[in-house]
Design a protein around this motif. Structure first.
Motif, short mmCIF file in Angstrom:
data_model
loop_
_atom_site.label_atom_id
_atom_site.label_comp_id
_atom_site.label_asym_id
_atom_site.label_seq_id
_atom_site.Cartn_x
_atom_site.Cartn_y
_atom_site.Cartn_z
N ALA A 21 0.54 7.60 -7.40
CA ALA A 21 1.86 7.72 -7.74
C ALA A 21 1.95 9.32 -6.93
CB ALA A 21 2.64 7.79 -8.75
N ARG A 22 0.33 10.18 -6.93
CA ARG A 22 -0.37 11.30 -6.30
C ARG A 22 -0.22 11.24 -4.70
NH1 ARG A 22 -5.86 11.25 -10.03
NH2 ARG A 22 -5.18 11.56 -11.90
N PRO A 23 -0.15 12.01 -4.21
CA PRO A 23 0.87 12.33 -3.12
C PRO A 23 0.03 12.03 -2.38
CG PRO A 23 1.83 14.67 -4.02
CD PRO A 23 0.69 13.77 -5.03
N ILE A 24 -1.70 12.25 -1.78
CA ILE A 24 -1.86 11.85 -1.15
C ILE A 24 -2.60 10.34 -1.44
CG2 ILE A 24 -5.27 11.78 -0.79
CD1 ILE A 24 -5.25 14.44 -0.92
N GLN A 25 -2.43 9.61 -2.80
CA GLN A 25 -2.76 7.85 -2.30
C GLN A 25 -1.21 7.65 -1.82
OE1 GLN A 25 -3.51 10.45 -4.93
NE2 GLN A 25 -5.30 9.97 -4.57
N ILE A 26 -0.14 7.87 -2.31
CA ILE A 26 1.28 7.34 -1.71
C ILE A 26 0.83 7.97 0.22
CG2 ILE A 26 3.80 8.04 -1.22
CD1 ILE A 26 3.69 9.34 -4.24
N TYR A 27 0.63 9.09 0.33
CA TYR A 27 -0.19 8.90 2.07
C TYR A 27 -0.15 7.54 2.85
CZ TYR A 27 -1.08 11.01 6.54
OH TYR A 27 -1.85 11.05 7.62
N THR A 28 -1.16 7.38 1.27
CA THR A 28 -2.34 6.49 1.88
C THR A 28 -2.41 5.42 2.70
OG1 THR A 28 -4.59 7.84 1.49
CG2 THR A 28 -4.80 5.75 1.81
N ASP A 29 -1.37 4.96 0.94
CA ASP A 29 -0.44 3.62 1.16
C ASP A 29 0.39 3.41 2.52
OD1 ASP A 29 -2.04 2.83 -1.69
OD2 ASP A 29 0.09 3.32 -2.91
N ARG A 30 1.38 4.35 2.87
CA ARG A 30 1.98 4.32 3.88
C ARG A 30 0.92 4.13 4.87
NH1 ARG A 30 4.34 8.84 7.02
NH2 ARG A 30 3.58 10.17 5.43
N LEU A 31 0.42 4.61 5.60
CA LEU A 31 -0.57 4.66 6.08
C LEU A 31 -1.38 3.00 6.58
CD1 LEU A 31 -2.90 7.95 6.29
CD2 LEU A 31 -0.60 6.99 8.64
N GLU A 32 -1.64 2.53 5.48
CA GLU A 32 -2.14 1.30 4.81
C GLU A 32 -1.24 0.20 5.39
OE1 GLU A 32 -5.49 2.30 1.33
OE2 GLU A 32 -3.61 1.11 1.47
N ARG A 33 -0.11 0.52 4.96
CA ARG A 33 1.29 -0.41 5.22
C ARG A 33 1.66 -0.46 6.70
NH1 ARG A 33 4.32 0.50 -0.37
NH2 ARG A 33 2.76 -0.07 -1.55
N GLU A 34 1.95 0.53 7.06
CA GLU A 34 2.20 0.60 8.51
C GLU A 34 1.21 -0.46 9.38
OE1 GLU A 34 1.89 4.55 10.36
OE2 GLU A 34 4.13 5.28 8.65
N ALA A 35 0.13 -0.59 9.44
CA ALA A 35 -0.96 -0.90 10.07
C ALA A 35 -0.95 -1.95 9.66
CB ALA A 35 -2.70 -0.27 9.49
N MET A 36 -0.97 -3.03 8.44
CA MET A 36 -0.31 -4.32 8.50
C MET A 36 0.43 -4.59 8.86
SD MET A 36 -2.44 -3.95 3.83
CE MET A 36 -4.29 -3.41 3.88
N MET A 37 2.13 -4.24 8.42
CA MET A 37 2.96 -4.84 8.81
C MET A 37 3.14 -5.76 10.06
SD MET A 37 6.16 -4.89 8.04
CE MET A 37 6.34 -3.51 6.72
N PRO A 38 2.48 -5.48 11.00
CA PRO A 38 3.00 -6.55 11.97
C PRO A 38 1.50 -7.86 11.30
CG PRO A 38 1.15 -4.91 12.67
CD PRO A 38 1.95 -4.21 11.30
N LEU A 39 0.79 -7.92 11.36
CA LEU A 39 -0.07 -8.55 10.55
C LEU A 39 0.10 -9.69 9.55
CD1 LEU A 39 -3.03 -6.75 10.17
CD2 LEU A 39 -2.40 -8.00 11.98
N VAL A 40 1.38 -8.62 8.53
CA VAL A 40 2.32 -9.55 7.41
C VAL A 40 2.75 -10.43 7.72
CG1 VAL A 40 3.22 -9.34 5.34
CG2 VAL A 40 1.02 -7.78 5.83
#
Length: 265
Positions: A21-40
């Motif tokens: 729930a920390r800011p950098i981890q939230i940002y990283t989660d968002r970057l990961e999900r953006e990259a994975m969204m079309p694959l998912v």
């Protein structure tokens, strides 16, 4: 997986959701999900390998449920405690969980269209062996998508400075209690490319997260009253961070490698 590494992650499970729930981890989660969204969106049977407490597994399951159609989402982790927490937080989401060893995945050949793994590959006893298993359980043309901690990250020198009290305490603990058996291996981009070659067709191998790791994570990303400051700094530098991460030279020294690769069978 060695006992020290397993013990570390079993203990981490208790507070892992708070760390994420920390800011950098939230940002990283968002970057990961953006990259994975079309694959998912394109996949039907999905494995989150090294799922931890299930944050990414839950997002995948919610995304697929909203999309509709037939699908299966499974989270696997070598830590039983992480799986306990993942199941407890899953609610009614259409996902299953189980203890799984990346070196001997408990699935038949050709089980999945997509395998995702966020930073877990750095803890595998042998990434070389794990990639064989990942390819085995992927269907022909199946996709492996991972974020992997970079062994050539430039910002690690800044981290050594602002986390110096922590590192000194860890050093003292090891001197008193003996060497730690905690297992984590970092990889350069060239090392990853070599490991993937012949097993996967690499579709993308770029950097992820450059600037936030030069910002003093301690205390800005650790102490909740300072989270608004860290959030503001991350937002202000996000555009530049994204450009640097994908730059041919600067991206090679980001915090993570982003790997998207198609299984060769």
């Amino acid at each position: 997986m060695n006992d020290e590494t397993l013990r570390f992650y079993d203990e981490q499970a208790k507070g892992y959701s708070e760390i994420r729930a920390r800011p950098i981890q939230i940002y990283t989660d968002r970057l990961e999900r953006e990259a994975m969204m079309p694959l998912v969106a394109e996949a039907r049977d999905i494995l989150d390998l090294g799922c931890g407490e299930g944050r990414l597994t839950r997002w995948i399951a919610a995304t697929k449920r909203q999309q509709g159609g037939a699908f299966a989402v499974h989270g696997a982790d070598f830590s039983p405690e992480m799986i306990v927490h993942a199941e407890a937080q899953n609610g009614d989401l259409p996902a299953t969980y189980g203890v799984g060893d990346a070196m001997a995945l408990p699935f038949p050949d050709n089980s999945f269209d997509l395998i995702v793994s966020c930073t877990a590959p750095n803890n595998f006893p042998s990434l070389d062996g794990a990639l064989d298993e990942i390819r085995r359980v992927l269907r022909p043309g199946g996709i492996f998508c991972a974020t992997i901690i970079n062994g050539e990250e430039t910002a690690r020198f800044a981290r050594y400075l602002y986390y110096s009290p922590y590192y000194l305490a860890q050093l003292a603990k090891r001197l008193v209690g003996g060497a730690s058996g905690y297992h984590r291996v970092l990889f350069s981009r060239d090392e990853l490319a070599s490991l993937l070659r012949g097993r996967f067709d690499v579709m993308e191998l770029t950097g992820m997260r450059v600037i936030p790791d030069f910002i003093p994570e301690f205390p800005l990303n650790i102490w909740p009253p300072l989270f608004p400051v860290m959030n503001g700094l991350v937002r202000a530098t996000e555009g530049l961070d994204r450009r640097l991460s994908r730059h041919p030279r600067a991206g090679r020294h980001a915090r993570f490698h982003l790997v998207i690769a198609r299984a060769l069978k």
